[in-house]
Design a protein around this motif. Structure first.
Motif, mmCIF file in Angstrom:
data_model
loop_
_atom_site.group_PDB
_atom_site.id
_atom_site.type_symbol
_atom_site.label_atom_id
_atom_site.label_comp_id
_atom_site.label_asym_id
_atom_site.label_seq_id
_atom_site.Cartn_x
_atom_site.Cartn_y
_atom_site.Cartn_z
ATOM 1 N N HIS A 26 27.532 6.499 -8.602
ATOM 2 C CA HIS A 26 28.242 7.778 -8.665
ATOM 3 C C HIS A 26 29.195 7.884 -9.858
ATOM 4 C CE1 HIS A 26 26.848 7.704 -4.455
ATOM 5 N NE2 HIS A 26 26.588 8.958 -4.755
ATOM 6 N N ALA A 27 29.278 6.836 -10.643
ATOM 7 C CA ALA A 27 30.113 6.866 -11.851
ATOM 8 C C ALA A 27 29.427 7.760 -12.897
ATOM 9 C CB ALA A 27 30.286 5.456 -12.402
ATOM 10 N N PRO A 28 30.207 8.356 -13.781
ATOM 11 C CA PRO A 28 29.598 9.182 -14.825
ATOM 12 C C PRO A 28 28.617 8.364 -15.651
ATOM 13 C CG PRO A 28 31.992 9.427 -14.810
ATOM 14 C CD PRO A 28 31.663 8.303 -13.879
ATOM 15 N N GLN A 29 27.554 9.030 -16.070
ATOM 16 C CA GLN A 29 26.550 8.375 -16.926
ATOM 17 C C GLN A 29 27.181 8.036 -18.271
ATOM 18 O OE1 GLN A 29 23.072 7.964 -16.641
ATOM 19 N NE2 GLN A 29 22.623 9.055 -14.763
ATOM 20 N N PRO B 255 23.789 -1.035 -20.769
ATOM 21 C CA PRO B 255 23.252 0.301 -20.485
ATOM 22 C C PRO B 255 21.799 0.332 -20.006
ATOM 23 C CG PRO B 255 24.539 0.358 -22.498
ATOM 24 C CD PRO B 255 24.433 -1.090 -22.091
ATOM 25 N N VAL B 256 20.944 -0.503 -20.549
ATOM 26 C CA VAL B 256 19.540 -0.493 -20.120
ATOM 27 C C VAL B 256 19.431 -0.975 -18.679
ATOM 28 C CG1 VAL B 256 17.265 -1.529 -20.494
ATOM 29 C CG2 VAL B 256 18.604 -0.728 -22.443
ATOM 30 N N ARG B 257 20.154 -2.020 -18.336
ATOM 31 C CA ARG B 257 20.106 -2.528 -16.963
ATOM 32 C C ARG B 257 20.691 -1.515 -15.985
ATOM 33 N NH1 ARG B 257 22.076 -8.365 -18.824
ATOM 34 N NH2 ARG B 257 20.231 -8.789 -20.095
ATOM 35 N N LEU B 258 21.734 -0.845 -16.390
ATOM 36 C CA LEU B 258 22.312 0.195 -15.542
ATOM 37 C C LEU B 258 21.300 1.318 -15.338
ATOM 38 C CD1 LEU B 258 24.630 1.381 -13.954
ATOM 39 C CD2 LEU B 258 25.577 2.255 -16.109
#
Length: 107
Positions: free
Chosen positions: A101-104, A26-29
């Protein structure tokens, strides 16, 4: 540190699984999502506000850089990080668009 300490990894040597594993964190994303604006962003902890220590944030920056997804821009004593968008799009067409564009993820 020398300039070579900040060289980006060879994106051509990276496979899609490595990229997906990196972006599954998640942090890298969150970092990649912010860098997707095309701007170089300061590496200061205040710029990112991800609720972690500087050393942990540096770890994530380094992981993305070693995969070749980002690069460090050194100007004098300041360091900024930039997404290698064009290179990623050439190596993995459509991947960043799908990720961005994927959901958070929910926390």
């Amino acid at each position: 540190m020398t300039t070579s300490d900040y060289e980006a990894g060879d994106l051509d040597a990276v496979d899609i699984g490595q990229v997906l594993r990196a972006l599954g964190e998640p942090v890298r994303l969150a970092i990649v999502r912010k860098l997707a604006d095309g701007q170089a962003h300061a590496k200061s902890i205040e710029e990112w506000d991800l609720g972690m220590q500087k050393s942990a944030l540096s770890h994530h920056f380094r992981a993305l850089r070693l995969l070749g997804l980002t690069e460090v821009i050194v100007t004098g004593r300041s360091h900024a990080i930039r997404l290698r968008r064009d290179e990623i799009d050439r190596r993995f067409p459509g991947l960043l668009d799908a990720v961005l564009h994927a959901p958070q993820p929910t926390r």
